[in-house]
Design an enzyme around this catalytic site. Structure first.
Site, mmCIF file in Angstrom:
data_model
loop_
_atom_site.group_PDB
_atom_site.id
_atom_site.type_symbol
_atom_site.label_atom_id
_atom_site.label_comp_id
_atom_site.label_asym_id
_atom_site.label_seq_id
_atom_site.Cartn_x
_atom_site.Cartn_y
_atom_site.Cartn_z
ATOM 1 N N ASP A 138 28.851 33.550 38.490
ATOM 2 C CA ASP A 138 30.036 33.273 37.680
ATOM 3 C C ASP A 138 29.838 31.982 36.895
ATOM 4 O OD1 ASP A 138 32.514 33.725 36.639
ATOM 5 O OD2 ASP A 138 33.611 32.883 38.340
ATOM 6 N N HIS A 145 39.044 25.870 29.165
ATOM 7 C CA HIS A 145 39.354 26.013 30.599
ATOM 8 C C HIS A 145 38.773 24.831 31.378
ATOM 9 C CE1 HIS A 145 39.909 27.786 34.561
ATOM 10 N NE2 HIS A 145 38.617 27.659 34.795
ATOM 11 N N GLU A 210 41.854 34.795 37.629
ATOM 12 C CA GLU A 210 41.130 34.236 36.484
ATOM 13 C C GLU A 210 40.697 35.389 35.585
ATOM 14 O OE1 GLU A 210 37.962 31.662 37.897
ATOM 15 O OE2 GLU A 210 39.351 29.965 38.054
ATOM 16 N N GLU A 212 38.385 36.974 33.058
ATOM 17 C CA GLU A 212 36.999 36.742 32.653
ATOM 18 C C GLU A 212 36.416 38.019 32.044
ATOM 19 O OE1 GLU A 212 34.510 34.772 35.469
ATOM 20 O OE2 GLU A 212 36.160 33.623 36.343
ATOM 21 N N ASP A 244 38.613 37.054 38.685
ATOM 22 C CA ASP A 244 38.029 36.220 39.740
ATOM 23 C C ASP A 244 39.178 35.569 40.518
ATOM 24 O OD1 ASP A 244 36.402 34.551 41.270
ATOM 25 O OD2 ASP A 244 36.214 33.053 39.684
ATOM 26 N N ARG A 248 43.647 28.328 45.005
ATOM 27 C CA ARG A 248 43.494 26.966 44.473
ATOM 28 C C ARG A 248 43.590 25.894 45.556
ATOM 29 N NH1 ARG A 248 40.898 28.333 40.070
ATOM 30 N NH2 ARG A 248 42.147 29.559 38.613
ATOM 31 N N GLN A 251 40.317 25.938 47.345
ATOM 32 C CA GLN A 251 39.323 25.427 46.397
ATOM 33 C C GLN A 251 39.370 23.894 46.290
ATOM 34 O OE1 GLN A 251 39.840 27.127 42.480
ATOM 35 N NE2 GLN A 251 38.072 26.094 41.608
ATOM 36 N N LYS A 264 36.912 31.743 46.521
ATOM 37 C CA LYS A 264 36.627 32.792 45.539
ATOM 38 C C LYS A 264 36.030 34.046 46.171
ATOM 39 C CE LYS A 264 36.786 29.945 41.743
ATOM 40 N NZ LYS A 264 37.489 30.205 40.493
ATOM 41 N N THR A 268 36.784 39.914 44.137
ATOM 42 C CA THR A 268 36.665 39.856 42.679
ATOM 43 C C THR A 268 36.870 41.280 42.177
ATOM 44 O OG1 THR A 268 34.992 38.118 42.889
ATOM 45 C CG2 THR A 268 35.160 39.207 40.746
ATOM 46 N N THR A 371 36.617 31.737 33.368
ATOM 47 C CA THR A 371 37.954 31.948 32.806
ATOM 48 C C THR A 371 37.946 31.771 31.297
ATOM 49 O OG1 THR A 371 38.835 31.007 34.831
ATOM 50 C CG2 THR A 371 40.353 31.213 32.977
ATOM 51 N N GLU A 385 46.337 26.793 34.906
ATOM 52 C CA GLU A 385 46.537 26.142 33.609
ATOM 53 C C GLU A 385 47.954 26.384 33.081
ATOM 54 O OE1 GLU A 385 43.098 26.613 30.716
ATOM 55 O OE2 GLU A 385 42.440 27.883 32.353
HETATM 56 CA CA CA Z 1 35.753 32.004 37.744
#
Ligand code: CA
Length: 437
Positions: A138, A145, A210, A212, A244, A248, A251, A264, A268, A371, A385
């Site tokens: 990834d 981003h 996310e 992507e 994805d 948070r 993370q 993560k 996915t 992202t 975001e």
């Molecule tokens: Ca990602």
């Protein structure tokens, strides 16, 4: 360029599959994306299909009926496989021959008219992972981003100094890649709220998506043999949408110093149809134009043809549907709309960088863009975001408030390409719903 416009992109082509001729379909005869399916509620061996309108062209059935017999034997064998890996690993010439044959088979005036049994309805099919994915990487290719997230986690130092030189990436987890419509279980993990001195183990309270774009490796490379940037696209088979999923809170506690891990790797989601680079040819555009003062890419990541046509104009959308919205029959609500044109790094740069140390890529490996966020308000590709890490919640049409995803929420990614003089093509949907605990 590696791929050029040909007769299969002709906007005047019509198909005998009625719904493929509707102007808003994702799957007109000019698209011809590949996927893997089986009949719903069956345990039959998965088969390769091609999306056309609301139907799937069954390639194994086409082979049995000798409709592919003019193609090289390696193509015919690849079409009867239970996944796309063999097709992905072929050179461009046989792949193009297959695309031309499929286009011909599905054209309205084709003679003799193929039997209806080569089609099955999408509504009667279960769509599976398109490939056996050996490795998943990834990237982090949107500078918007990277800057937005950097500001939230490191206000003094949002964009790290390597960003404009290195297409940043981490090795993801291939085992937990799932096809669209797979329910997602909220992960638990180590979480350390800022006010606490020690972490706890608990369900994530900051579950995010996310948006992507993924791209599948076609032809591989041998260990120790890098891929030249002008050859990079010959090693890419096609694109899909990727969600994805990201926890948070997990993370934020685990990401330093080695990057994302359990935040993560729990899931996915990818869209089931792989839109080939051949199909995307009419929608190519210049690569992102670096602002004055930004360094130019190092030589191995630099190519005039990549600069002039390395971008792809894909409009990308994220929609949400809460459990309450579903119960009340309220349509999904738009969270963002952006463009893949705004990525700082091109697909060719990402792939070339990946192989630049001699790392071998294999057919069916999945690389994802990171992202996709743009510069404009409304084009941010994740809730982190959009809600500024939860400090600016959004309100859904039901009045429900969201900082991050709630149980029962469904996230729907959509992508499509439009260009004057060509037919619109789309990616279909990438859907995933958070299970109720
Ligand atoms: Ca990602």
């Amino acid at each position: 360029m590696t791929y050029t416009i040909n007769a299969t992109h002709n906007p005047n082509l019509r198909s005998w599959v009625e719904l493929a001729n509707q102007p808003n379909t994702d799957f007109p005869i000019q698209n011809l994306p590949f996927g893997v399916f089986r009949r719903q509620d069956s345990l039959e061996t998965p088969r390769i299909g091609v999306a056309i309108g609301d139907k799937i062209l069954d390639l194994a059935r086409c082979y049995q009926l000798s409709l592919l017999s003019e193609l090289p034997e390696q193509v015919q064998i690849a079409c009867t496989a239970p996944n796309l890996n063999l097709l992905m690993g072929m050179e461009i010439t046989p792949r193009l021959a297959l695309r031309h044959r499929l286009s011909q088979l599905l054209q309205a005036d084709t003679q003799p008219h193929p039997p209806a049994e080569i089609l099955i309805s999408m509504s009667n099919a279960e769509l599976l992972l398109p490939a056996s994915i050996g490795d998943y990487t990834d990237f982090y290719a949107s500078i918007f981003h990277a800057s937005n997230v950097g500001k939230l986690f490191r206000p003094d130092n949002p964009l790290l100094p390597n960003y404009k030189y290195v297409p940043i990436a981490y090795h993801g987890r291939a085992s937990s890649i799932v096809p669209s419509d797979t329910a997602i279980k909220r992960p638990s993990g180590q979480i350390k709220p800022p006010a606490d001195s020690v972490p706890k183990f608990a369900p994530s309270q900051m579950l995010d998506y996310e948006l992507e774009v993924g791209f599948f490796v076609g032809l591989g490379n041998q260990p120790g043999e890098p891929i030249h940037i002008d050859q990079a696209e010959a090693h890419i088979f096609g694109l899909c949408l990727v969600n994805d999923w990201s926890a948070r809170d997990i993370q934020a506690w685990e990401y330093q110093p080695l990057g994302p891990f359990l935040a993560k790797s729990f899931a996915t989601t990818i869209s089931p149809w792989v839109v080939t680079l051949e199909a995307l040819t009419p929608f190519r555009c210049p690569a992102f134009s670096r602002p004055e003062g930004d360094p130019q890419p190092l030589t191995y990541l630099s190519s005039p043809s990549d600069r002039s046509l390395g971008g792809i104009n894909i409009t990308l959308e994220v929609w949400i549907s809460s459990a309450q919205m579903q119960q009340q029959g309220i349509q999904p609500w738009l969270l963002s709309r952006g463009s893949f044109q705004q990525m700082y790094w091109t697909l060719a740069q990402m792939l070339t960088h990946h192989a630049s140390n001699g790392c071998n890529l294999r057919p069916g490996d999945l690389l994802a863009s990171g992202t996709v966020s743009g510069a404009e308000v409304g084009s941010q590709g994740c809730l982190l975001e959009i809600t500024q890490r939860g400090s600016q919640p959004i309100t859904l049409p039901t009045g429900e408030i969201r900082k991050f995803l709630a149980d029962g929420d469904e996230v729907i990614l959509r992508g499509y390409c439009e260009s004057a003089g060509y037919n619109r093509i789309g990616f279909g949907e990438c859907r995933g719903r958070i299970l109720n605990c």
